[in-house]
Design a protein around this motif. Structure first.
Motif, PDB file in Angstrom:
ATOM      1  N   GLY A   1     -17.506   3.128  -1.466  1.00 35.51           N
ATOM      2  CA  GLY A   1     -18.347   1.231  -0.726  1.00 35.51           C
ATOM      3  C   GLY A   1     -17.932   0.547  -0.431  1.00 35.51           C
ATOM      4  O   GLY A   1     -18.490  -0.098   0.625  1.00 35.51           O
ATOM      5  N   CYS A   2     -16.562  -0.068  -0.698  1.00 40.45           N
ATOM      6  CA  CYS A   2     -15.990  -0.582   0.263  1.00 40.45           C
ATOM      7  C   CYS A   2     -15.103  -0.552   0.867  1.00 40.45           C
ATOM      8  O   CYS A   2     -13.705   0.153   0.988  1.00 40.45           O
ATOM      9  CB  CYS A   2     -15.066  -1.336  -1.097  1.00 40.45           C
ATOM     10  N   LEU A   3     -15.361   0.003   2.728  1.00 42.13           N
ATOM     11  CA  LEU A   3     -14.907   0.401   3.530  1.00 42.13           C
ATOM     12  C   LEU A   3     -12.980  -0.377   3.879  1.00 42.13           C
ATOM     13  O   LEU A   3     -13.202  -1.942   3.894  1.00 42.13           O
ATOM     14  CB  LEU A   3     -15.397   0.121   5.115  1.00 42.13           C
ATOM     15  N   PRO A   4     -12.329   0.510   3.657  1.00 36.38           N
ATOM     16  CA  PRO A   4     -11.142  -0.765   3.751  1.00 36.38           C
ATOM     17  C   PRO A   4     -11.006  -0.870   5.465  1.00 36.38           C
ATOM     18  O   PRO A   4     -11.413  -0.384   6.369  1.00 36.38           O
ATOM     19  CB  PRO A   4     -10.193   0.025   4.036  1.00 36.38           C
ATOM     20  N   VAL A   5     -10.158  -2.274   5.740  1.00 39.80           N
ATOM     21  CA  VAL A   5     -10.659  -2.487   6.920  1.00 39.80           C
ATOM     22  C   VAL A   5      -8.812  -1.745   7.682  1.00 39.80           C
ATOM     23  O   VAL A   5      -8.440  -1.187   7.406  1.00 39.80           O
ATOM     24  CB  VAL A   5     -10.032  -4.248   6.826  1.00 39.80           C
ATOM     25  N   SER A   6      -9.503  -1.872   9.221  1.00 40.00           N
ATOM     26  CA  SER A   6      -8.324  -1.174   9.606  1.00 40.00           C
ATOM     27  C   SER A   6      -6.486  -1.018  10.171  1.00 40.00           C
ATOM     28  O   SER A   6      -5.660  -0.690   9.148  1.00 40.00           O
ATOM     29  CB  SER A   6      -8.219  -0.647  11.134  1.00 40.00           C
ATOM     30  N   ALA A   7      -6.916  -2.586   9.191  1.00 35.33           N
ATOM     31  CA  ALA A   7      -4.805  -3.432   8.994  1.00 35.33           C
ATOM     32  C   ALA A   7      -4.694  -2.918   7.441  1.00 35.33           C
ATOM     33  O   ALA A   7      -5.433  -3.134   6.866  1.00 35.33           O
ATOM     34  CB  ALA A   7      -4.775  -5.365   9.694  1.00 35.33           C
ATOM     35  N   MET A   8      -3.519  -3.249   7.491  1.00 39.44           N
ATOM     36  CA  MET A   8      -2.814  -2.605   6.178  1.00 39.44           C
ATOM     37  C   MET A   8      -1.817  -3.423   5.524  1.00 39.44           C
ATOM     38  O   MET A   8      -1.230  -3.329   7.115  1.00 39.44           O
ATOM     39  CB  MET A   8      -1.910  -1.430   5.409  1.00 39.44           C
ATOM     40  N   VAL A   9      -1.584  -3.834   4.724  1.00 38.64           N
ATOM     41  CA  VAL A   9      -0.087  -4.387   4.856  1.00 38.64           C
ATOM     42  C   VAL A   9       0.609  -3.371   3.680  1.00 38.64           C
ATOM     43  O   VAL A   9       0.001  -2.093   2.445  1.00 38.64           O
ATOM     44  CB  VAL A   9      -0.262  -5.747   3.450  1.00 38.64           C
ATOM     45  N   HIS A  10       2.162  -3.284   4.475  1.00 41.16           N
ATOM     46  CA  HIS A  10       3.042  -2.458   3.106  1.00 41.16           C
ATOM     47  C   HIS A  10       4.824  -3.278   3.208  1.00 41.16           C
ATOM     48  O   HIS A  10       4.447  -3.908   4.497  1.00 41.16           O
ATOM     49  CB  HIS A  10       3.695  -1.364   3.962  1.00 41.16           C
ATOM     50  N   ILE A  11       4.496  -2.981   2.068  1.00 34.47           N
ATOM     51  CA  ILE A  11       6.374  -3.606   1.913  1.00 34.47           C
ATOM     52  C   ILE A  11       7.408  -3.068   1.223  1.00 34.47           C
ATOM     53  O   ILE A  11       7.301  -2.864  -0.412  1.00 34.47           O
ATOM     54  CB  ILE A  11       5.746  -4.986   0.780  1.00 34.47           C
ATOM     55  N   PRO A  12       8.187  -2.722   1.991  1.00 34.80           N
ATOM     56  CA  PRO A  12       9.113  -1.963   1.494  1.00 34.80           C
ATOM     57  C   PRO A  12      10.201  -2.990   0.992  1.00 34.80           C
ATOM     58  O   PRO A  12       9.937  -4.083   1.223  1.00 34.80           O
ATOM     59  CB  PRO A  12       9.447  -1.606   2.809  1.00 34.80           C
ATOM     60  N   LYS A  13      10.589  -2.634  -0.392  1.00 35.48           N
ATOM     61  CA  LYS A  13      12.335  -3.468  -1.114  1.00 35.48           C
ATOM     62  C   LYS A  13      11.535  -4.422  -1.145  1.00 35.48           C
ATOM     63  O   LYS A  13      12.196  -5.796  -1.111  1.00 35.48           O
ATOM     64  CB  LYS A  13      13.750  -3.614   0.461  1.00 35.48           C
ATOM     65  N   ALA A  14      10.504  -4.351  -1.953  1.00 37.14           N
ATOM     66  CA  ALA A  14       9.650  -5.769  -2.155  1.00 37.14           C
ATOM     67  C   ALA A  14      10.407  -6.418  -3.170  1.00 37.14           C
ATOM     68  O   ALA A  14       9.985  -8.074  -3.422  1.00 37.14           O
ATOM     69  CB  ALA A  14       8.287  -5.246  -2.640  1.00 37.14           C
TER      70      ALA A  14
END
Length: 225
Positions: free
Chosen positions: A149-162
């Motif tokens: 029910g909580c629709l995700p916004v289009s932009a996302m965050v991805h963190i390689p080698k965090a």
């Protein structure tokens, strides 16, 4: 109580990791990511709070919050349910397991019905110790969060080698492009802010958390106009 448009937005940051051991090294890499999200949100007028699976003792046999009689759920579930209901949006932080979202995150979220999350937005934040940043987990998370029910916004965050990007307190390390990362986070959180503000105003106008009533009789109601 209905919040006014000027009230700071409240976001819950769900950490999708229940591991606190090595390997992997460093332990609890996701906690760094969650802390970074909280720091970026709290720099403005809004408030972000951490939801850590390690803080909740869930029953060994699965029984969701909504399966208990009203007010009879374990105290921790009741408290988290109240926090979910009062929040304006959610940030879901997850590593990647077999190209899928964290089982710890899915397990915790599945304890609650969509009525608590509905008509509010979410943001997807994934990470890894490797080069992909958990991006493949995000694909399935879109469908999962939409059904919740909580629709995700289009932009996302991805963190390689965090572990090379974030310190233990969630700050950007000296070797990282701190300003670049902040702008990257801001792209997603600006969208989250916009949709959370719009959803709050609409909920206030309709004076209802759920303008579409839940099924109360039988699955055949799905076929009604």
């Amino acid at each position: 109580m209905t919040k006014s448009p000027d009230t700071p937005l409240k976001f819950l940051v769900f950490l999708g990791s229940a591991r606190n051991s090595t390997p992997p090294k460093p332990p609890r890499l996701g906690l760094r990511v969650a802390r970074a999200c909280i720091t970026e949100i709290n720099q403005g007028i809004h408030v972000a709070e951490l939801v850590d699976p390690l803080d909740y003792e869930l029953a060994p046999s699965f029984k969701p919050h909504f399966a208990y009689a009203h007010g009879k759920a374990p105290t921790q579930l009741e408290s988290l349910a109240a926090s979910i209901a009062s929040a304006d949006g959610y940030i879901m932080v997850s590593p990647e397991y077999n190209h899928s979202m964290s089982p710890a995150l899915a397990h915790l979220l599945n304890h609650f019905g969509s009525s608590l999350f509905s008509y509010k937005p979410s943001a997807i934040v994934t990470y890894s110790a490797g080069q992909w940043g958990g991006v493949r987990a995000a694909v399935g998370m879109r469908a999962f969060l939409s059904e919740l029910g909580c629709l995700p916004v289009s932009a996302m965050v991805h963190i390689p080698k965090a572990d090379e990007v974030l310190g233990e307190d969630g700050s950007f390390l000296g070797s990282a492009d701190a300003q670049g990362w902040k702008q990257y986070f801001a792209r997603t959180f600006t969208q989250l802010d916009w949709w959370a503000s719009a959803a709050r105003q609409q909920r206030a106008m309709s004076n209802s958390q759920a303008p579409v009533p839940a099924f109360t009789k039988a699955p055949s109601q799905r076929n009604t106009p």
